[in-house]
Motif scaffolding. Structure first.
Motif, PDB file in Angstrom:
ATOM      1  N   PRO A  69       0.826  -1.218   0.000  1.00 50.59           N
ATOM      2  CA  PRO A  69       0.000   0.000   0.000  1.00 50.59           C
ATOM      3  C   PRO A  69       0.862   1.270   0.000  1.00 50.59           C
ATOM      4  N   LYS A 172      -5.474   1.168   4.746  1.00 48.51           N
ATOM      5  CA  LYS A 172      -4.756   0.401   3.724  1.00 48.51           C
ATOM      6  C   LYS A 172      -3.754  -0.551   4.362  1.00 48.51           C
ATOM      7  N   PHE A 176      -3.890  -4.681   4.234  1.00 46.99           N
ATOM      8  CA  PHE A 176      -2.752  -5.464   3.742  1.00 46.99           C
ATOM      9  C   PHE A 176      -2.357  -6.530   4.771  1.00 46.99           C
ATOM     10  N   HIS A 179      -4.351  -9.830   5.076  1.00 44.59           N
ATOM     11  CA  HIS A 179      -4.304 -10.840   4.024  1.00 44.59           C
ATOM     12  C   HIS A 179      -3.451 -12.043   4.359  1.00 44.59           C
TER      13      HIS A 179
END
Ligand SMILES: Nc1ncnc2c1ncn2[C@@H]1O[C@H](COP(=O)(O)OP(=O)(O)OP(=O)(O)O)[C@@H](O)[C@H]1O
Ligand SMILES: [Mg+2]
Length: 336
Positions: A69, A172, A176, A179
């Protein structure tokens, strides 16, 4: 086959995407290192080749295909993915602190078993204490020991530059993180306390901090989140409550200082009169990072003077230079 032919073979199989011959060549290279009695190198290479380690952990590991990001406005990356090599032996701290860190690693490894008892491993940890005592270093070591990449985030950089953008940036970053499984370090977490006196800024920061805490509360996934600060005294109770554990890094006592001198002077042979116990008493209030700097300075002096052995004088001179530097910093001696 000569070594350079073997390496060429490695390169060729890499560019031909031929895994089998790549592995064969790599294995042969490792065997050669073993025959040369380079056992540590061989073991290291083996580890690199097979990425060995705890299977339950590598299973959770992430194949990185999501872009890092970036800040919308300026485009700078909001985080860095880093890899390290190191073990807990590299970290010289009090027994209690080390045990606390090791417990975190062990809980993570046994997270499945803990879960059967409805227990959760420690996921959010605050690292605090004086500068140069090993907070950032500990995060790197944990990442290496668990064989999970470190996500390094300069908290102050995300927050201070464009306050208006911050909430979006944090979102952001958290997206990230969620994940995959990472060791995440929010370094320089200090900003939370820093702008207290500045009323205008303070309101903004407070909002951002609340935002951050909310995201932390709702965090999904298996990552371990570390936050490092050297201003723990200004963190308010709302922040403290969020962390499953708080690890405090003391300045080292004389005995630990001596061990740190030992470890950082290791690369160089010493004159027989070296008395590290004496040195450790001369270096009260030195942090491990200070000691590292002093030993490097002393070793460099030895080397540039074309000597093979480091002397007591080299070390003492370097210590005194550092003490003088600290005095200048604290305004005890002014520039004349
Ligand atoms: N306890 C320690 N044992 C061995 N080496 C250490 C230790 N603490 C620090 N060092 C050395 O000093 C370097 C700097 O330390 P580190 O960056 O971890 O400090 P820090 O606690 O994060 O400081 P800051 O609060 O300024 O960020 C490390 O990379 C390591 O080489
Ligand atoms: Mg640090």
């Amino acid at each position: 086959m000569t070594t350079s032919e073997l390496i060429k073979q490695l390169f060729l199989s890499f560019s031909n995407k031929d895994n089998e011959s790549f592995e064969l060549a790599a294995r042969e290279y490792i065997e050669r290192e073993k025959r040369k009695k380079h056992n540590i190198v061989a073991k290291d290479l083996e580890k690199a080749l097979y990425n060995s380690g705890d299977i339950s952990i590598s299973k959770k590991r992430f194949k990185n295909n999501i872009p890092i990001p970036r800040d919308t406005e300026k485009g700078f990356p909001l985080l860095e993915i880093q890899h390290f090599e190191g073990s807990f032996n590299d970290l010289i701290i009090s027994k209690e602190t080390k045990e606390q860190l090791e417990q975190i690693v062990r809980e993570f490894k046994d997270s499945d078993i803990l879960a059967t008892y409805n227990l959760q491993y420690k996921k959010k940890i605050l690292l605090c204490g004086k500068p140069g005592t090993g907070k950032t270093f500990s995060a790197k070591i944990m990442s290496s020991v668990l064989n999970i990449p470190l996500i390094y985030i300069r908290f102050d950089a995300i927050i201070s530059s464009y306050l208006g953008e911050t909430a979006g940036n944090l979102r952001k970053v958290f997206d990230f993180i969620e994940h995959a499984t990472w060791i995440v370090l929010f370094d320089e977490f200090d900003i939370i306390g820093k702008n207290r006196d500045d009323n205008h800024e303070h309101g903004e920061i407070k909002r951002v901090v609340n935002n951050f805490l909310q995201m932390l509360d709702n965090l999904k996934g298996d990552s371990i989140i570390l936050a490092a600060t050297n201003h723990q005294n200004i963190l308010d109770p709302a922040i403290w409550r969020r962390f499953d554990d708080v690890i405090y890094y003391n300045l080292p006592d004389a005995k630990i200082r001596q061990q740190i001198f030992e470890i950082y002077l290791k690369p160089m042979k010493r004159e027989s009169n070296i008395d590290l116990e004496k040195i450790s008493h001369l270096t009260e209030n030195f942090s491990p990072a200070d000691i590292k700097m002093v030993t490097e300075e002393a070793m460099k002096t030895t080397i540039i003077n074309s000597k093979n052995l480091i002397s007591m004088i080299d070390i003492e001179t370097s210590v005194n230079k550092f003490i003088r530097r600290e005095k200048v910093r604290n305004n005890e001696i002014g520039a004349k």
